[in-house]
Design a protein around this motif. Structure first.
Motif, PDB file in Angstrom:
ATOM      1  N   ALA A  95       0.846  -1.199   0.000  1.00 14.60           N
ATOM      2  CA  ALA A  95       0.000   0.000   0.000  1.00 14.60           C
ATOM      3  C   ALA A  95       0.883   1.250   0.000  1.00 14.60           C
ATOM      4  O   ALA A  95       0.555   2.257  -0.635  1.00 14.60           O
ATOM      5  CB  ALA A  95      -0.935  -0.013   1.203  1.00 14.60           C
ATOM      6  N   ALA A  96       2.032   1.180   0.698  1.00 13.63           N
ATOM      7  CA  ALA A  96       2.934   2.345   0.755  1.00 13.63           C
ATOM      8  C   ALA A  96       3.579   2.596  -0.608  1.00 13.63           C
ATOM      9  O   ALA A  96       3.609   3.728  -1.087  1.00 13.63           O
ATOM     10  CB  ALA A  96       4.014   2.128   1.825  1.00 13.63           C
ATOM     11  N   THR A 169      -9.530  -4.295  10.977  1.00  4.13           N
ATOM     12  CA  THR A 169      -8.868  -3.011  11.217  1.00  4.13           C
ATOM     13  C   THR A 169      -7.824  -2.740  10.136  1.00  4.13           C
ATOM     14  O   THR A 169      -7.762  -1.634   9.576  1.00  4.13           O
ATOM     15  CB  THR A 169      -8.172  -3.017  12.606  1.00  4.13           C
ATOM     16  N   ALA A 170      -7.001  -3.764   9.817  1.00  6.75           N
ATOM     17  CA  ALA A 170      -5.963  -3.584   8.800  1.00  6.75           C
ATOM     18  C   ALA A 170      -6.584  -3.307   7.433  1.00  6.75           C
ATOM     19  O   ALA A 170      -6.087  -2.483   6.656  1.00  6.75           O
ATOM     20  CB  ALA A 170      -5.074  -4.830   8.737  1.00  6.75           C
ATOM     21  N   LEU A 171      -7.680  -3.983   7.146  1.00  5.70           N
ATOM     22  CA  LEU A 171      -8.364  -3.811   5.863  1.00  5.70           C
ATOM     23  C   LEU A 171      -8.927  -2.399   5.720  1.00  5.70           C
ATOM     24  O   LEU A 171      -8.822  -1.771   4.657  1.00  5.70           O
ATOM     25  CB  LEU A 171      -9.484  -4.844   5.784  1.00  5.70           C
ATOM     26  N   ARG A 176      -8.643   2.941   3.243  1.00  6.11           N
ATOM     27  CA  ARG A 176      -8.465   4.381   3.355  1.00  6.11           C
ATOM     28  C   ARG A 176      -7.281   4.812   2.488  1.00  6.11           C
ATOM     29  O   ARG A 176      -7.376   5.730   1.699  1.00  6.11           O
ATOM     30  CB  ARG A 176      -8.223   4.756   4.825  1.00  6.11           C
ATOM     31  N   SER A 177      -6.166   4.066   2.605  1.00  7.93           N
ATOM     32  CA  SER A 177      -4.963   4.417   1.843  1.00  7.93           C
ATOM     33  C   SER A 177      -5.214   4.303   0.337  1.00  7.93           C
ATOM     34  O   SER A 177      -4.857   5.196  -0.434  1.00  7.93           O
ATOM     35  CB  SER A 177      -3.813   3.488   2.271  1.00  7.93           C
ATOM     36  N   ASP A 178      -5.856   3.224  -0.101  1.00  5.14           N
ATOM     37  CA  ASP A 178      -6.067   3.004  -1.540  1.00  5.14           C
ATOM     38  C   ASP A 178      -7.046   4.017  -2.140  1.00  5.14           C
ATOM     39  O   ASP A 178      -6.928   4.386  -3.303  1.00  5.14           O
ATOM     40  CB  ASP A 178      -6.603   1.578  -1.802  1.00  5.14           C
ATOM     41  N   PRO A 185      -6.278   6.877  -7.239  1.00  3.93           N
ATOM     42  CA  PRO A 185      -7.051   6.269  -6.147  1.00  3.93           C
ATOM     43  C   PRO A 185      -8.076   5.269  -6.683  1.00  3.93           C
ATOM     44  O   PRO A 185      -8.430   5.317  -7.862  1.00  3.93           O
ATOM     45  CB  PRO A 185      -7.742   7.463  -5.502  1.00  3.93           C
ATOM     46  N   LEU A 186      -8.500   4.381  -5.789  1.00  2.00           N
ATOM     47  CA  LEU A 186      -9.489   3.373  -6.181  1.00  2.00           C
ATOM     48  C   LEU A 186     -10.863   4.006  -6.368  1.00  2.00           C
ATOM     49  O   LEU A 186     -11.386   4.652  -5.468  1.00  2.00           O
ATOM     50  CB  LEU A 186      -9.586   2.314  -5.072  1.00  2.00           C
TER      51      LEU A 186
END
Ligand code: DC
Length: 221
Positions: A95-96, A169-171, A176-178, A185-186
């Motif tokens: 993601a980074a 939580t990780a998802l 949010r990042s994607d 962006p998505l």
């Protein structure tokens, strides 16, 4: 008729991989998981100790590496990373690096080259919007965050925590990042067919998508 270019986009854990793989097998097309390319670059950057926010250094890794993505294996510079890239650590690293425009430019160029002669099902976040804006068919798969977390927690290809709350939580953080990053962006392309799979089992979704593909091949849409 030239074999189709099929773009499948959608958020993490929605089941794009399963649907794309089944579709490609049915049609005899190549299946490309574009996310695996971002993952492989993230993996190599971590191996080399390159900070993931150093855009030029990470872009140099992307441009200087051979990345192979086949139906059964992902390799970078000949190292089989098929399993190594499916961990919570690489979820974050991918993601980074996917936020870095220079990295995206390099990988998008490679993805376009793979689709040049058609006969491809490519899955990712920006396939219908950026990689193949003229794809013959664009699908956007969606599902509730809860259902996606459940699917990801039950995915045998993915190692790491299986506690649903942790996965969820990780998802959410990756969603949010994607979706909020500045570079590609998505989002669903305006001409994408959006399919909500929250309440649909994989075979049902594949059947639905196959009937759309048949109509596309017959020139009915
Ligand atoms: O689909 P995936 O979870 O394996 O993708 C890994 C990361 O790469 C994820 O943060 C989204 C990003 N990605 C992207 O930005 N563009 C793509 N075409 C595919 C994946």
């Amino acid at each position: 008729m030239k074999p189709l270019v099929i773009a499948i986009d959608g958020p993490s854990g929605v089941g794009k991989g399963t649907v794309a793989r089944a579709l490609a097998a049915e049609l005899g097309y190549q299946h490309v998981d574009s996310g695996a390319m971002y993952r492989a670059v993230g993996w190599k950057a971590l191996q080399l100790g390159v900070p993931l926010e150093r855009e030029d250094a990470v872009a140099a890794i992307a441009s200087g590496s051979t990345i192979e993505v086949s139906a059964t294996m992902v390799a970078i510079d000949g190292h089989d990373v098929t399993r190594a890239i499916r961990t919570p650590e690489i979820d974050k690293a991918a993601a980074a690096v996917a936020r870095l425009p220079k990295v995206r430019t390099i990988l998008v160029e490679r993805q376009r080259a793979m689709g040049e002669s058609g006969g491809i099902v490519m899955e990712g976040r920006d396939i219908g919007t950026v990689v193949f804006p003229h794809a013959d068919l664009k699908l956007y798969l969606d599902a509730s965050a809860e259902e996606r977390a459940r699917r990801r927690a039950n995915d045998p290809a993915h190692s790491g925590p299986v506690a649903l709350a942790e996965v969820a939580t990780a998802l959410k953080e990756r969603d949010r990042s994607d979706s909020t990053r500045a570079a590609s962006p998505l989002y669903a392309a305006a001409d994408a067919i959006v399919i909500d799979t929250t309440h649909a089992a994989v075979p049902e979704v594949v059947a639905q998508v196959m009937s759309i593909v048949r109509r596309t091949l017959a020139g009915e849409r």
